[in-house]
Design an enzyme around this catalytic site. Structure first.
Site, PDB file in Angstrom:
ATOM      1  N   ASP A 196       0.542  -3.016  -1.789  1.00 12.36           N
ATOM      2  CA  ASP A 196       0.183  -4.420  -1.580  1.00 12.36           C
ATOM      3  C   ASP A 196      -0.165  -4.605  -0.107  1.00 12.36           C
ATOM      4  O   ASP A 196       0.413  -3.937   0.758  1.00 12.36           O
ATOM      5  CB  ASP A 196       1.324  -5.373  -1.976  1.00 12.36           C
TER       6      ASP A 196
HETATM    7  N1  LIG Z   1     -12.531  -2.847   1.788  1.00  8.03           N
HETATM    8  C1  LIG Z   1     -11.474  -3.479   2.324  1.00  8.03           C
HETATM    9  N2  LIG Z   1     -10.485  -3.921   1.495  1.00  8.03           N
HETATM   10  C2  LIG Z   1      -9.438  -4.555   2.072  1.00  8.03           C
HETATM   11  C3  LIG Z   1      -9.350  -4.767   3.467  1.00  8.03           C
HETATM   12  N3  LIG Z   1      -8.176  -5.421   3.707  1.00  8.03           N
HETATM   13  C4  LIG Z   1      -7.568  -5.619   2.508  1.00  8.03           C
HETATM   14  N4  LIG Z   1      -8.312  -5.070   1.522  1.00  8.03           N
HETATM   15  C5  LIG Z   1      -8.045  -5.108   0.077  1.00  8.03           C
HETATM   16  O1  LIG Z   1      -7.499  -6.394  -0.193  1.00  8.03           O
HETATM   17  C6  LIG Z   1      -6.705  -6.304  -1.371  1.00  8.03           C
HETATM   18  C7  LIG Z   1      -5.364  -6.957  -1.095  1.00  8.03           C
HETATM   19  O2  LIG Z   1      -4.862  -7.465  -2.300  1.00  8.03           O
HETATM   20  P1  LIG Z   1      -3.625  -6.787  -3.097  1.00  8.03           P
HETATM   21  O3  LIG Z   1      -2.939  -7.877  -3.826  1.00  8.03           O
HETATM   22  O4  LIG Z   1      -2.833  -5.907  -2.201  1.00  8.03           O
HETATM   23  O5  LIG Z   1      -4.303  -5.785  -4.148  1.00  8.03           O
HETATM   24  P2  LIG Z   1      -5.345  -6.146  -5.290  1.00  8.03           P
HETATM   25  O6  LIG Z   1      -6.741  -5.878  -4.784  1.00  8.03           O
HETATM   26  O7  LIG Z   1      -5.079  -7.500  -5.847  1.00  8.03           O
HETATM   27  O8  LIG Z   1      -5.067  -5.030  -6.382  1.00  8.03           O
HETATM   28  P3  LIG Z   1      -3.666  -4.743  -7.111  1.00  8.03           P
HETATM   29  O9  LIG Z   1      -3.130  -3.490  -6.457  1.00  8.03           O
HETATM   30  O10 LIG Z   1      -4.042  -4.514  -8.550  1.00  8.03           O
HETATM   31  O11 LIG Z   1      -2.760  -5.929  -6.895  1.00  8.03           O
HETATM   32  C8  LIG Z   1      -6.579  -4.816  -1.707  1.00  8.03           C
HETATM   33  O12 LIG Z   1      -7.483  -4.473  -2.729  1.00  8.03           O
HETATM   34  C9  LIG Z   1      -6.987  -4.140  -0.399  1.00  8.03           C
HETATM   35  O13 LIG Z   1      -7.519  -2.848  -0.607  1.00  8.03           O
HETATM   36  C10 LIG Z   1     -10.413  -4.281   4.302  1.00  8.03           C
HETATM   37  O14 LIG Z   1     -10.432  -4.447   5.538  1.00  8.03           O
HETATM   38  N5  LIG Z   1     -11.445  -3.645   3.691  1.00  8.03           N
END
Ligand SMILES: Nc1nc2c(ncn2[C@@H]2O[C@H](COP(=O)(O)OP(=O)(O)OP(=O)(O)O)[C@@H](O)[C@H]2O)c(=O)[nH]1
Length: 183
Positions: free
Chosen positions: A68
Protein backbone atom coordinates in the site's frame (compact mmCIF):
# COMPACT_ATOMS: atom_id res chain seq x y z
CA UNK A 1 6.87 -17.37 -8.93
CA UNK A 2 4.91 -15.08 -6.57
CA UNK A 3 1.31 -13.89 -6.44
CA UNK A 4 1.02 -10.08 -6.63
CA UNK A 5 -2.22 -9.46 -4.76
CA UNK A 6 -2.78 -6.00 -6.20
CA UNK A 7 -4.68 -4.37 -9.05
CA UNK A 8 -1.79 -1.93 -9.50
CA UNK A 9 -0.36 -1.74 -13.02
CA UNK A 10 2.56 0.27 -11.61
CA UNK A 11 3.50 -2.58 -9.26
CA UNK A 12 3.15 -5.15 -12.03
CA UNK A 13 5.38 -3.01 -14.28
CA UNK A 14 8.04 -2.81 -11.56
CA UNK A 15 8.08 -6.62 -11.12
CA UNK A 16 8.39 -7.06 -14.89
CA UNK A 17 11.25 -4.54 -15.05
CA UNK A 18 13.09 -6.58 -12.42
CA UNK A 19 12.40 -9.90 -14.22
CA UNK A 20 10.40 -11.28 -11.30
CA UNK A 21 7.87 -13.95 -12.35
CA UNK A 22 4.43 -13.32 -10.93
CA UNK A 23 0.72 -13.82 -11.37
CA UNK A 24 -1.58 -10.90 -10.54
CA UNK A 25 -4.58 -11.54 -8.29
CA UNK A 26 -6.20 -8.34 -6.94
CA UNK A 27 -7.84 -8.53 -3.49
CA UNK A 28 -10.44 -6.31 -1.87
CA UNK A 29 -9.78 -4.53 1.41
CA UNK A 30 -11.78 -1.54 2.62
CA UNK A 31 -9.17 1.11 3.53
CA UNK A 32 -11.92 3.46 4.76
CA UNK A 33 -12.02 1.54 8.05
CA UNK A 34 -8.45 2.64 8.92
CA UNK A 35 -8.52 5.38 11.59
CA UNK A 36 -5.16 7.21 11.64
CA UNK A 37 -3.63 10.46 10.43
CA UNK A 38 -0.14 8.94 10.24
CA UNK A 39 0.92 7.88 6.73
CA UNK A 40 3.17 5.09 7.97
CA UNK A 41 0.46 3.59 10.20
CA UNK A 42 -2.03 3.91 7.35
CA UNK A 43 0.06 1.98 4.81
CA UNK A 44 0.95 -0.65 7.43
CA UNK A 45 -2.68 -1.35 8.35
CA UNK A 46 -3.91 -1.13 4.75
CA UNK A 47 -1.25 -3.54 3.46
CA UNK A 48 -1.77 -5.89 6.45
CA UNK A 49 -5.49 -5.95 5.69
CA UNK A 50 -4.73 -6.78 2.05
CA UNK A 51 -2.40 -9.60 3.19
CA UNK A 52 -5.08 -11.13 5.43
CA UNK A 53 -7.60 -10.96 2.58
CA UNK A 54 -5.07 -12.50 0.17
CA UNK A 55 -4.18 -15.36 2.53
CA UNK A 56 -7.86 -16.15 3.10
CA UNK A 57 -8.52 -16.10 -0.65
CA UNK A 58 -5.45 -17.89 -2.01
CA UNK A 59 -3.51 -19.56 0.81
CA UNK A 60 0.30 -19.67 0.82
CA UNK A 61 1.01 -22.26 -1.87
CA UNK A 62 2.45 -19.40 -3.95
CA UNK A 63 4.19 -16.64 -1.92
CA UNK A 64 1.92 -13.60 -1.55
CA UNK A 65 3.03 -10.02 -2.18
CA UNK A 66 0.86 -7.06 -1.16
CA UNK A 67 1.57 -3.35 -0.73
CA UNK A 68 0.00 0.00 0.00
CA UNK A 69 1.23 3.49 -0.84
CA UNK A 70 0.23 6.98 0.24
CA UNK A 71 1.81 10.42 0.19
CA UNK A 72 2.59 12.26 3.42
CA UNK A 73 1.97 15.86 2.35
CA UNK A 74 3.86 19.04 3.39
CA UNK A 75 2.02 19.13 6.73
CA UNK A 76 2.14 15.34 7.20
CA UNK A 77 -1.42 14.94 5.88
CA UNK A 78 -2.25 11.66 4.13
CA UNK A 79 -2.82 12.10 0.37
CA UNK A 80 -4.36 9.07 -1.36
CA UNK A 81 -5.62 8.38 -4.87
CA UNK A 82 -7.59 11.33 -6.24
CA UNK A 83 -11.37 10.82 -6.45
CA UNK A 84 -11.73 12.90 -9.64
CA UNK A 85 -9.98 15.57 -11.68
CA UNK A 86 -10.84 18.40 -9.26
CA UNK A 87 -9.48 16.33 -6.36
CA UNK A 88 -6.33 15.61 -8.38
CA UNK A 89 -5.86 19.34 -9.06
CA UNK A 90 -6.38 20.16 -5.38
CA UNK A 91 -3.82 17.56 -4.29
CA UNK A 92 -1.24 18.55 -6.91
CA UNK A 93 -1.52 22.22 -5.92
CA UNK A 94 -0.94 21.10 -2.30
CA UNK A 95 2.38 19.43 -3.19
CA UNK A 96 3.62 21.89 -5.83
CA UNK A 97 6.84 23.55 -4.61
CA UNK A 98 6.74 21.49 -1.42
CA UNK A 99 8.53 18.63 0.37
CA UNK A 100 6.63 15.33 0.59
CA UNK A 101 7.28 11.70 1.44
CA UNK A 102 5.85 8.79 -0.54
CA UNK A 103 5.43 5.87 1.84
CA UNK A 104 5.04 2.23 0.80
CA UNK A 105 4.57 -0.84 2.99
CA UNK A 106 5.03 -4.26 1.37
CA UNK A 107 4.47 -7.74 2.82
CA UNK A 108 5.91 -10.90 1.27
CA UNK A 109 4.60 -14.08 2.87
CA UNK A 110 5.17 -17.74 2.04
CA UNK A 111 4.62 -20.96 3.99
CA UNK A 112 8.19 -20.67 5.30
CA UNK A 113 8.87 -16.95 5.64
CA UNK A 114 7.26 -13.53 6.23
CA UNK A 115 9.09 -10.38 5.18
CA UNK A 116 7.76 -6.85 5.66
CA UNK A 117 9.26 -3.54 4.59
CA UNK A 118 7.98 -0.02 5.21
CA UNK A 119 9.97 2.62 3.33
CA UNK A 120 9.61 6.25 2.34
CA UNK A 121 11.11 8.28 -0.47
CA UNK A 122 11.43 11.99 0.24
CA UNK A 123 11.08 14.63 -2.48
CA UNK A 124 11.32 18.37 -2.74
CA UNK A 125 9.45 19.61 -5.81
CA UNK A 126 9.84 22.92 -7.60
CA UNK A 127 6.51 24.69 -8.26
CA UNK A 128 4.58 22.91 -11.05
CA UNK A 129 4.18 24.82 -14.33
CA UNK A 130 0.50 25.75 -14.75
CA UNK A 131 0.29 24.77 -18.43
CA UNK A 132 2.01 21.43 -17.76
CA UNK A 133 -0.23 20.84 -14.76
CA UNK A 134 -3.40 21.35 -16.81
CA UNK A 135 -2.01 19.10 -19.56
CA UNK A 136 -1.29 16.35 -16.98
CA UNK A 137 -4.79 16.70 -15.50
CA UNK A 138 -6.27 16.47 -18.99
CA UNK A 139 -4.23 13.30 -19.70
CA UNK A 140 -5.86 11.34 -16.89
CA UNK A 141 -2.48 9.71 -16.15
CA UNK A 142 -2.91 10.73 -12.50
CA UNK A 143 -5.75 8.24 -12.07
CA UNK A 144 -5.05 5.31 -9.72
CA UNK A 145 -1.91 6.92 -8.31
CA UNK A 146 -1.40 8.00 -4.71
CA UNK A 147 -1.53 11.77 -4.48
CA UNK A 148 -2.09 11.94 -8.27
CA UNK A 149 1.70 11.71 -8.43
CA UNK A 150 3.93 10.21 -11.14
CA UNK A 151 7.54 10.54 -9.98
CA UNK A 152 8.71 8.88 -13.22
CA UNK A 153 6.46 11.09 -15.31
CA UNK A 154 4.82 14.47 -14.63
CA UNK A 155 6.71 15.11 -11.36
CA UNK A 156 10.16 14.11 -12.63
CA UNK A 157 11.27 17.50 -14.09
CA UNK A 158 10.32 19.25 -10.85
CA UNK A 159 12.41 17.07 -8.52
CA UNK A 160 14.91 19.33 -6.76
CA UNK A 161 15.88 16.83 -4.07
CA UNK A 162 15.23 13.11 -3.61
CA UNK A 163 16.18 10.66 -0.88
CA UNK A 164 15.15 7.02 -1.28
CA UNK A 165 14.17 4.59 -4.01
CA UNK A 166 12.06 5.62 -7.00
CA UNK A 167 10.43 2.16 -6.85
CA UNK A 168 9.21 2.85 -3.30
CA UNK A 169 7.63 6.06 -4.58
CA UNK A 170 6.02 4.15 -7.45
CA UNK A 171 4.44 1.70 -4.99
CA UNK A 172 6.80 -1.27 -4.56
CA UNK A 173 10.36 -1.22 -3.19
CA UNK A 174 11.50 -4.06 -5.45
CA UNK A 175 15.23 -3.68 -4.79
CA UNK A 176 14.58 -4.36 -1.07
CA UNK A 177 12.14 -7.22 -1.69
CA UNK A 178 14.02 -9.00 -4.46
CA UNK A 179 16.60 -10.88 -2.31
CA UNK A 180 13.74 -12.36 -0.31
CA UNK A 181 11.76 -13.30 -3.42
CA UNK A 182 14.70 -15.27 -4.82
CA UNK A 183 15.44 -17.07 -1.53
N1 LIG B 1 3.31 4.98 -11.82
C1 LIG B 1 3.24 5.46 -10.57
N2 LIG B 1 2.36 4.89 -9.69
C2 LIG B 1 2.33 5.41 -8.44
C3 LIG B 1 3.16 6.48 -8.03
N3 LIG B 1 2.87 6.74 -6.72
C4 LIG B 1 1.90 5.87 -6.34
N4 LIG B 1 1.59 5.04 -7.36
C5 LIG B 1 0.56 4.00 -7.39
O1 LIG B 1 -0.54 4.51 -6.65
C6 LIG B 1 -1.29 3.41 -6.14
C7 LIG B 1 -1.55 3.65 -4.66
O2 LIG B 1 -2.75 3.01 -4.31
P1 LIG B 1 -2.80 1.65 -3.44
O3 LIG B 1 -4.08 1.68 -2.69
O4 LIG B 1 -1.54 1.45 -2.69
O5 LIG B 1 -2.84 0.46 -4.51
P2 LIG B 1 -3.91 0.23 -5.66
O6 LIG B 1 -3.38 0.80 -6.95
O7 LIG B 1 -5.26 0.67 -5.22
O8 LIG B 1 -3.87 -1.35 -5.85
P3 LIG B 1 -4.16 -2.45 -4.71
O9 LIG B 1 -2.80 -2.99 -4.34
O10 LIG B 1 -5.01 -3.48 -5.41
O11 LIG B 1 -4.84 -1.77 -3.55
C8 LIG B 1 -0.47 2.16 -6.41
O12 LIG B 1 -0.95 1.49 -7.55
C9 LIG B 1 0.93 2.72 -6.68
O13 LIG B 1 1.70 1.87 -7.51
C10 LIG B 1 4.07 7.04 -8.99
O14 LIG B 1 4.82 8.00 -8.72
N5 LIG B 1 4.08 6.50 -10.23
Amino acid sequence: MIRLCSASESRAKLLREFDIDFIQSPVDFDEEQIQTNDARKFVYHASKGKLEAAEAAFGLEIPLLVADTVIAGPRGQILRKAKDRDDAERILRTISGEEIAIVSCAHLKSARRYFLDLSATHYRFAPFDETELQRYLESGEWQGKAGACMVEGFCKPYIEKVQGLESTAMGLQVEILRPWIEV
